[in-house]
Design a protein around this motif. Structure first.
Motif, PDB file in Angstrom:
ATOM      1  N   THR A 168      11.781  27.754  87.238  1.00  0.00           N
ATOM      2  CA  THR A 168      11.345  28.729  86.760  1.00  0.00           C
ATOM      3  C   THR A 168      10.949  29.543  87.437  1.00  0.00           C
ATOM      4  O   THR A 168      10.574  29.433  88.893  1.00  0.00           O
ATOM      5  CB  THR A 168      10.552  28.524  85.041  1.00  0.00           C
ATOM      6  OG1 THR A 168      10.671  29.423  84.811  1.00  0.00           O
ATOM      7  CG2 THR A 168       9.093  28.036  86.229  1.00  0.00           C
ATOM      8  N   PHE A 174       6.773  33.459  80.782  1.00  0.00           N
ATOM      9  CA  PHE A 174       6.596  32.775  78.878  1.00  0.00           C
ATOM     10  C   PHE A 174       5.293  33.568  77.648  1.00  0.00           C
ATOM     11  O   PHE A 174       4.270  33.211  78.930  1.00  0.00           O
ATOM     12  CB  PHE A 174       5.778  31.045  78.898  1.00  0.00           C
ATOM     13  CG  PHE A 174       7.307  30.427  80.054  1.00  0.00           C
ATOM     14  CD1 PHE A 174       8.774  30.697  79.624  1.00  0.00           C
ATOM     15  CD2 PHE A 174       7.571  29.912  80.910  1.00  0.00           C
ATOM     16  CE1 PHE A 174       9.788  30.076  80.010  1.00  0.00           C
ATOM     17  CE2 PHE A 174       8.031  29.011  81.654  1.00  0.00           C
ATOM     18  CZ  PHE A 174       9.164  29.670  81.397  1.00  0.00           C
ATOM     19  N   GLU A 178       5.340  30.395  73.869  1.00  0.00           N
ATOM     20  CA  GLU A 178       6.396  29.754  74.643  1.00  0.00           C
ATOM     21  C   GLU A 178       5.734  28.847  75.656  1.00  0.00           C
ATOM     22  O   GLU A 178       5.603  27.762  75.965  1.00  0.00           O
ATOM     23  CB  GLU A 178       6.837  30.773  75.481  1.00  0.00           C
ATOM     24  CG  GLU A 178       7.826  31.290  74.765  1.00  0.00           C
ATOM     25  CD  GLU A 178       8.492  32.495  74.982  1.00  0.00           C
ATOM     26  OE1 GLU A 178       9.773  33.102  74.798  1.00  0.00           O
ATOM     27  OE2 GLU A 178       8.251  32.736  76.874  1.00  0.00           O
ATOM     28  N   TYR A 182       6.821  25.759  77.575  1.00  0.00           N
ATOM     29  CA  TYR A 182       6.985  25.388  78.784  1.00  0.00           C
ATOM     30  C   TYR A 182       6.119  24.341  79.342  1.00  0.00           C
ATOM     31  O   TYR A 182       6.470  23.104  80.158  1.00  0.00           O
ATOM     32  CB  TYR A 182       7.363  26.491  79.639  1.00  0.00           C
ATOM     33  CG  TYR A 182       7.482  25.890  80.640  1.00  0.00           C
ATOM     34  CD1 TYR A 182       8.837  25.744  80.967  1.00  0.00           C
ATOM     35  CD2 TYR A 182       6.220  25.997  81.368  1.00  0.00           C
ATOM     36  CE1 TYR A 182       8.991  25.473  82.531  1.00  0.00           C
ATOM     37  CE2 TYR A 182       6.097  25.139  83.149  1.00  0.00           C
ATOM     38  CZ  TYR A 182       7.447  25.646  83.617  1.00  0.00           C
ATOM     39  OH  TYR A 182       8.286  25.376  84.536  1.00  0.00           O
ATOM     40  N   ILE A 213      14.575  26.230  82.804  1.00  0.00           N
ATOM     41  CA  ILE A 213      14.185  27.608  81.755  1.00  0.00           C
ATOM     42  C   ILE A 213      13.425  28.306  82.094  1.00  0.00           C
ATOM     43  O   ILE A 213      12.723  28.639  82.758  1.00  0.00           O
ATOM     44  CB  ILE A 213      12.545  25.832  81.297  1.00  0.00           C
ATOM     45  CG1 ILE A 213      13.193  25.029  81.584  1.00  0.00           C
ATOM     46  CG2 ILE A 213      12.552  26.497  79.902  1.00  0.00           C
ATOM     47  CD1 ILE A 213      11.918  23.487  80.591  1.00  0.00           C
ATOM     48  N   GLU A 214      13.614  29.238  81.574  1.00  0.00           N
ATOM     49  CA  GLU A 214      12.472  30.617  81.684  1.00  0.00           C
ATOM     50  C   GLU A 214      13.361  31.856  79.689  1.00  0.00           C
ATOM     51  O   GLU A 214      14.236  30.897  79.054  1.00  0.00           O
ATOM     52  CB  GLU A 214      14.171  31.263  82.643  1.00  0.00           C
ATOM     53  CG  GLU A 214      13.773  30.743  83.997  1.00  0.00           C
ATOM     54  CD  GLU A 214      14.306  31.493  85.109  1.00  0.00           C
ATOM     55  OE1 GLU A 214      13.307  32.147  85.607  1.00  0.00           O
ATOM     56  OE2 GLU A 214      15.476  32.301  84.691  1.00  0.00           O
ATOM     57  N   SER A 215      12.665  32.876  80.052  1.00  0.00           N
ATOM     58  CA  SER A 215      12.628  33.459  79.070  1.00  0.00           C
ATOM     59  C   SER A 215      12.401  34.724  79.513  1.00  0.00           C
ATOM     60  O   SER A 215      12.301  35.139  80.533  1.00  0.00           O
ATOM     61  CB  SER A 215      11.407  33.276  78.050  1.00  0.00           C
ATOM     62  OG  SER A 215      10.883  33.866  77.502  1.00  0.00           O
ATOM     63  N   THR A 238      20.817  28.775  74.480  1.00  0.00           N
ATOM     64  CA  THR A 238      19.646  29.111  74.247  1.00  0.00           C
ATOM     65  C   THR A 238      18.321  28.215  73.743  1.00  0.00           C
ATOM     66  O   THR A 238      18.666  27.056  73.712  1.00  0.00           O
ATOM     67  CB  THR A 238      19.130  30.367  73.145  1.00  0.00           C
ATOM     68  OG1 THR A 238      20.185  29.681  72.166  1.00  0.00           O
ATOM     69  CG2 THR A 238      20.033  31.981  73.634  1.00  0.00           C
ATOM     70  N   TRP A 239      16.891  28.337  73.414  1.00  0.00           N
ATOM     71  CA  TRP A 239      16.344  27.431  73.299  1.00  0.00           C
ATOM     72  C   TRP A 239      16.729  26.684  71.723  1.00  0.00           C
ATOM     73  O   TRP A 239      16.510  25.105  71.685  1.00  0.00           O
ATOM     74  CB  TRP A 239      14.962  28.121  72.892  1.00  0.00           C
ATOM     75  CG  TRP A 239      14.285  28.147  75.220  1.00  0.00           C
ATOM     76  CD1 TRP A 239      14.935  28.335  75.950  1.00  0.00           C
ATOM     77  CD2 TRP A 239      12.964  28.370  75.363  1.00  0.00           C
ATOM     78  NE1 TRP A 239      14.011  28.724  77.021  1.00  0.00           N
ATOM     79  CE2 TRP A 239      12.697  28.740  76.267  1.00  0.00           C
ATOM     80  CE3 TRP A 239      11.631  28.171  74.076  1.00  0.00           C
ATOM     81  CZ2 TRP A 239      11.864  29.146  76.945  1.00  0.00           C
ATOM     82  CZ3 TRP A 239      10.493  28.603  74.903  1.00  0.00           C
ATOM     83  CH2 TRP A 239      10.068  28.525  76.108  1.00  0.00           C
ATOM     84  N   ARG A 249      15.839  33.913  75.874  1.00  0.00           N
ATOM     85  CA  ARG A 249      15.097  32.244  75.845  1.00  0.00           C
ATOM     86  C   ARG A 249      16.184  31.548  76.438  1.00  0.00           C
ATOM     87  O   ARG A 249      16.452  30.553  75.351  1.00  0.00           O
ATOM     88  CB  ARG A 249      14.376  31.846  74.914  1.00  0.00           C
ATOM     89  CG  ARG A 249      12.654  32.077  74.368  1.00  0.00           C
ATOM     90  CD  ARG A 249      12.247  31.984  72.904  1.00  0.00           C
ATOM     91  NE  ARG A 249      11.105  32.105  72.745  1.00  0.00           N
ATOM     92  CZ  ARG A 249      10.969  31.819  71.986  1.00  0.00           C
ATOM     93  NH1 ARG A 249      11.302  31.350  70.595  1.00  0.00           N
ATOM     94  NH2 ARG A 249       9.514  32.315  71.712  1.00  0.00           N
ATOM     95  N   LEU A 266      12.146  21.954  73.196  1.00  0.00           N
ATOM     96  CA  LEU A 266      11.779  23.609  73.108  1.00  0.00           C
ATOM     97  C   LEU A 266      11.650  24.094  70.942  1.00  0.00           C
ATOM     98  O   LEU A 266      11.482  25.395  71.608  1.00  0.00           O
ATOM     99  CB  LEU A 266      12.515  23.890  73.656  1.00  0.00           C
ATOM    100  CG  LEU A 266      13.209  23.980  75.279  1.00  0.00           C
ATOM    101  CD1 LEU A 266      14.891  24.751  76.054  1.00  0.00           C
ATOM    102  CD2 LEU A 266      12.196  25.117  76.067  1.00  0.00           C
ATOM    103  N   CYS A 269       8.456  25.163  69.745  1.00  0.00           N
ATOM    104  CA  CYS A 269       8.465  26.600  70.182  1.00  0.00           C
ATOM    105  C   CYS A 269       7.987  27.373  68.642  1.00  0.00           C
ATOM    106  O   CYS A 269       9.591  27.632  68.296  1.00  0.00           O
ATOM    107  CB  CYS A 269       8.850  27.384  71.292  1.00  0.00           C
ATOM    108  SG  CYS A 269       8.222  29.071  71.805  1.00  0.00           S
TER     109      CYS A 269
END
Length: 271
Positions: A168, A174, A178, A182, A213-215, A238-239, A249, A266, A269
């Motif tokens: 990430t 996050f 989130e 994560y 994994i990012e947002s 997406t998540w 996300r 995920l 969340c």
């Protein structure tokens, strides 16, 4: 342009033009402006959102070529916004993805060039001109070109989170909902590394990592990466498992089996 090879050749031309501008500002005393807002909470990574003339100039160089040679195509760029974004073909450009690395002299940044066809990512490239590497794909195949030669990209098998190498850019991406989700995934993974921006997704496509994994991503952060990851055999959504095209996300996995495992985690969340 008709064939995939014609389109890829033009994408390389765009990367050449953008790279020439970007390199001229890398590891120099280039001025840095902040696109962020003081109204953004102090713990939000987007409070400081740097941009330089290298970002702007690289995007101008690409837009100029597209407007000259493909005037019926649309463009969406980070620095100069949208033009004909309802066209059949739309270029999605991030001239320097990873500007924080760029202004710090770290070569984990790249130019992202994506082409949408009928609303779906069809071609993508991440070009890193300082290292001299390019990762590009069509959604069906993906390739690498760099100092050590050329070849096809392929993700690696990794069906267990406990075996996974996770990337990430920073956990500061996050929010309060989130971050716990994560953190639990990171604790379960074998290894986590930060600071990768677009480069991490390309390492996943190259079989060097298993999970990103990012947002808080924008469409220009991700559209170019979709054909590379999918062309190499990976999955990016997406998540909640939806299309990654609009950003938000995002999770990418080299192994589809791992992706299903991580999506279940995920899902914990809040929306």
């Amino acid at each position: 342009m008709q064939s995939d090879q014609d389109i890829l050749a033009f994408i390389h031309r765009l990367a050449d033009a953008a790279g020439e501008v970007a390199i001229s500002g890398f590891r120099t005393s280039i001025q840095v402006d902040n696109k962020g807002s003081r109204d953004t909470p102090a713990d939000d990574v987007r409070r400081y959102d740097p941009v330089t003339e290298a970002d702007r100039g690289a995007e101008r160089a690409m837009r100029s070529l597209i407007e000259e040679h493909l005037p019926d195509h649309g463009i969406v760029g980070e620095e100069y916004g949208a033009h004909q974004s309802d066209a059949e073909h739309v270029w999605v450009l991030d001239p320097i993805d990873g500007t924080r690395s760029f202004i710090s002299g770290v070569p984990l940044w790249g130019t992202l060039i994506g082409l949408m066809r009928a609303g779906k990512p069809a071609f993508g490239m991440m070009a890193q001109p300082y290292i001299g590497e390019r990762f590009f794909g069509t959604g069906k195949q993906a390739w690498y070109r760099g100092p050590h030669g050329e070849g096809k990209l392929s993700t690696r098998a990794c069906a267990n989170l406990s075996d996974a190498v996770l990337f990430t850019t920073t956990p500061a991406l996050f929010d309060a909902n989130e971050r716990p989700v994560y953190d639990a995934i990171e604790r379960a993974a074998r290894l986590a590394r930060y600071g990768t921006d677009c480069y991490g997704y390309c390492m996943l496509a190259a079989g060097q990592a298993d999970l990103v994994i990012e947002s808080g991503l924008q469409n220009y952060d991700v559209v170019a990466l979709v054909p590379i990851i999918e062309g190499a055999g990976g999955v990016i959504t997406t998540w909640t498992g939806g299309p990654a095209t609009d950003g938000g996300r995002i999770v990418a996995s080299g192994d589809p089996a791992l992706h299903e495992i991580v999506l279940r985690d995920l899902a914990k969340c809040p929306a």
